[in-house]
Motif scaffolding. Structure first.
Motif, mmCIF file in Angstrom:
data_model
loop_
_atom_site.group_PDB
_atom_site.id
_atom_site.type_symbol
_atom_site.label_atom_id
_atom_site.label_comp_id
_atom_site.label_asym_id
_atom_site.label_seq_id
_atom_site.Cartn_x
_atom_site.Cartn_y
_atom_site.Cartn_z
ATOM 1 N N ALA A 195 0.833 -1.205 0.000
ATOM 2 C CA ALA A 195 0.000 0.000 0.000
ATOM 3 C C ALA A 195 0.866 1.253 0.000
ATOM 4 N N ILE A 196 1.919 1.247 0.817
ATOM 5 C CA ILE A 196 2.811 2.407 0.896
ATOM 6 C C ILE A 196 3.528 2.629 -0.434
ATOM 7 N N ASP A 197 3.974 1.536 -1.048
ATOM 8 C CA ASP A 197 4.670 1.643 -2.337
ATOM 9 C C ASP A 197 3.738 2.238 -3.393
ATOM 10 N N ARG A 198 2.486 1.789 -3.416
ATOM 11 C CA ARG A 198 1.538 2.323 -4.389
ATOM 12 C C ARG A 198 1.282 3.809 -4.167
ATOM 13 N N LEU A 199 1.215 4.211 -2.892
ATOM 14 C CA LEU A 199 0.968 5.615 -2.589
ATOM 15 C C LEU A 199 2.136 6.496 -3.017
ATOM 16 N N PHE A 200 3.357 6.022 -2.818
ATOM 17 C CA PHE A 200 4.501 6.834 -3.241
ATOM 18 C C PHE A 200 4.528 6.979 -4.764
ATOM 19 N N GLN A 201 3.988 6.020 -5.477
ATOM 20 C CA GLN A 201 3.831 6.191 -6.919
ATOM 21 C C GLN A 201 2.789 7.265 -7.208
ATOM 22 N N GLU A 202 1.710 7.285 -6.418
ATOM 23 C CA GLU A 202 0.673 8.308 -6.568
ATOM 24 C C GLU A 202 1.233 9.704 -6.311
ATOM 25 N N PHE A 203 2.170 9.802 -5.354
ATOM 26 C CA PHE A 203 2.707 11.110 -4.997
ATOM 27 C C PHE A 203 3.505 11.744 -6.141
ATOM 28 N N GLY A 204 3.831 10.962 -7.148
ATOM 29 C CA GLY A 204 4.523 11.497 -8.310
ATOM 30 C C GLY A 204 3.597 11.807 -9.464
ATOM 31 N N SER A 205 2.299 11.634 -9.266
ATOM 32 C CA SER A 205 1.336 11.794 -10.349
ATOM 33 C C SER A 205 0.843 13.237 -10.460
ATOM 34 N N GLU A 206 0.297 13.564 -11.612
ATOM 35 C CA GLU A 206 -0.259 14.905 -11.824
ATOM 36 C C GLU A 206 -1.501 15.123 -10.965
ATOM 37 N N SER A 207 -2.300 14.077 -10.758
ATOM 38 C CA SER A 207 -3.494 14.221 -9.923
ATOM 39 C C SER A 207 -3.114 14.590 -8.488
ATOM 40 N N TRP A 208 -2.017 14.024 -7.981
ATOM 41 C CA TRP A 208 -1.551 14.399 -6.635
ATOM 42 C C TRP A 208 -1.073 15.840 -6.623
ATOM 43 N N ARG A 209 -0.340 16.268 -7.655
ATOM 44 C CA ARG A 209 0.138 17.648 -7.705
ATOM 45 C C ARG A 209 -1.032 18.630 -7.750
ATOM 46 N N GLU A 210 -2.093 18.269 -8.458
ATOM 47 C CA GLU A 210 -3.279 19.122 -8.497
ATOM 48 C C GLU A 210 -3.943 19.195 -7.126
ATOM 49 N N LEU A 211 -4.005 18.071 -6.423
ATOM 50 C CA LEU A 211 -4.575 18.049 -5.074
ATOM 51 C C LEU A 211 -3.765 18.960 -4.148
ATOM 52 N N VAL A 212 -2.443 18.855 -4.223
ATOM 53 C CA VAL A 212 -1.573 19.686 -3.376
ATOM 54 C C VAL A 212 -1.766 21.164 -3.698
ATOM 55 N N ARG A 213 -1.821 21.505 -4.996
ATOM 56 C CA ARG A 213 -2.005 22.903 -5.376
ATOM 57 C C ARG A 213 -3.327 23.453 -4.851
ATOM 58 N N ALA A 214 -4.369 22.628 -4.892
ATOM 59 C CA ALA A 214 -5.670 23.072 -4.390
ATOM 60 C C ALA A 214 -5.600 23.425 -2.908
ATOM 61 N N VAL A 215 -4.915 22.581 -2.125
ATOM 62 C CA VAL A 215 -4.802 22.831 -0.682
ATOM 63 C C VAL A 215 -3.829 23.972 -0.399
ATOM 64 N N ALA A 216 -2.746 24.053 -1.163
ATOM 65 C CA ALA A 216 -1.730 25.086 -0.929
ATOM 66 C C ALA A 216 -2.212 26.475 -1.338
ATOM 67 N N ASP A 217 -2.983 26.562 -2.420
ATOM 68 C CA ASP A 217 -3.365 27.861 -2.972
ATOM 69 C C ASP A 217 -4.668 28.407 -2.428
ATOM 70 N N ALA A 218 -5.436 27.592 -1.724
ATOM 71 C CA ALA A 218 -6.733 28.044 -1.212
ATOM 72 C C ALA A 218 -6.560 29.205 -0.241
ATOM 73 N N GLU A 219 -7.490 30.128 -0.282
ATOM 74 C CA GLU A 219 -7.462 31.246 0.663
ATOM 75 C C GLU A 219 -7.670 30.751 2.082
ATOM 76 N N GLN A 220 -8.527 29.745 2.218
ATOM 77 C CA GLN A 220 -8.765 29.135 3.523
ATOM 78 C C GLN A 220 -9.020 27.648 3.336
ATOM 79 N N VAL A 221 -8.536 26.843 4.293
ATOM 80 C CA VAL A 221 -8.720 25.389 4.248
ATOM 81 C C VAL A 221 -9.512 24.962 5.479
ATOM 82 N N PHE A 222 -10.602 24.255 5.238
ATOM 83 C CA PHE A 222 -11.378 23.647 6.313
ATOM 84 C C PHE A 222 -11.050 22.156 6.319
ATOM 85 N N VAL A 223 -10.883 21.604 7.499
ATOM 86 C CA VAL A 223 -10.580 20.177 7.647
ATOM 87 C C VAL A 223 -11.641 19.560 8.540
ATOM 88 N N THR A 224 -12.129 18.390 8.169
ATOM 89 C CA THR A 224 -13.071 17.701 9.038
ATOM 90 C C THR A 224 -12.859 16.196 8.952
#
Length: 282
Positions: free
Chosen positions: A105-134
């Protein structure tokens, strides 16, 4: 096959109408493949209406086919782990399988961390004016910890306590569906909290807030509401579903957000260390 659910359905058959009994018998015969069915497909296979399927499921005691699937998932976990006692001499072999599953599972996730979909997810959280977590139930503490860590990486992070504050944080947004520079990070896992989907729908469809869902591999509703999502495998063979992969995703997300704005994140970390020293709690 889930023996408990089958027995429950069989016991109910004599009390059902002919149409309902047909639905029940079909489910009993095909229970191992039910994960691939929807209410609509089940109705087609039995040649009945979707309303008949819904009525049958309510009569048996399920909130739709999702409720039946959830019960089957939980029973599968229990039957897998509680059928036999394990002697101490077997533990090493048993946990070697768990280790292999966790590492896979960990190996598969580290492959995901190199994907464009992961980079888009990170940009969404990094660039948001405010982040709500629940987060909910057993994962509420994990979600709160993630929110605190994310606060060190970026500004304007708030943990959303829906049951306590009744979404009071969003009162100024009610009635305004225009897209907003905000993100909701929703963390959940089986058994899924009922409010998770409702909060995600309110955020996305009614308030214009982007939704990021981080959950385990059996979350069926995320694709319908999430702008970004990542599934962390939880079924490694432990008595209760593992959170190892989920916590890894959250840790990497904090690190990735920090690296998206390293100067600001370093400044925040330095200021935090100064505040800790002033409090004299360590």
């Amino acid at each position: 096959m889930s023996k408990t659910t089958v027995k429950k359905l069989q016991a109910a058959l004599p009390k059902l109408s002919a149409t309902e009994a047909r639905i029940g018998n079909y489910i009993i015969r095909n229970i191992d493949n039910l994960a691939f069915e929807t209410g609509s497909s089940l109705a087609r296979m039995v040649s009945v209406s979707e309303i008949s399927v819904s009525r049958f499921l309510r009569k048996i005691g399920y909130k739709g086919i999702a409720g039946l699937k959830l019960e089957l998932q939980l029973e599968a976990v229990n039957e897998r782990h509680l059928t036999e006692e394990t002697s101490p001499s077997d533990w090493q072999d048993m946990y070697s399988v768990v280790r292999e599953n966790e590492m896979r599972a960990i190996d598969r996730l580290f492959q995901e961390f190199g994907s464009e979909s992961w980079r888009e997810l990170v940009r969404a959280v990094a660039d948001a004016e405010q982040v709500f977590v629940t987060g909910f139930q057993a994962l509420k503490g994990t979600a709160e910890d993630f929110a605190r860590r994310l606060t060190l990486a970026r500004d304007n992070v708030r943990f959303l306590r829906a049951n306590d504050n009744m979404l009071g944080e969003w009162l100024s947004f009610v009635g305004d569906r225009q897209p907003k520079p905000y993100v909701l990070v929703l963390i959940d896992g089986i058994p899924y909290a009922g409010e998770g989907l409702r909060i995600a729908e309110i955020a996305k469809k009614e308030l214009g807030i982007k939704v990021v869902v981080i959950s385990d591999e059996t979350c069926e509703w995320a694709p319908a509401v999430a702008d970004h999502m990542l599934f962390a495998p939880s079924r490694s063979g432990l008595f209760i579903e593992s959170t190892v992969a989920l916590v890894l995703v959250l840790n990497i997300l904090v690190d990735s957000v920090a690296r998206a704005s390293p100067v600001n994140s370093k400044l925040r970390l330095d200021r935090w260390q100064i505040l800790m020293q002033r409090l004299s709690i360590f």
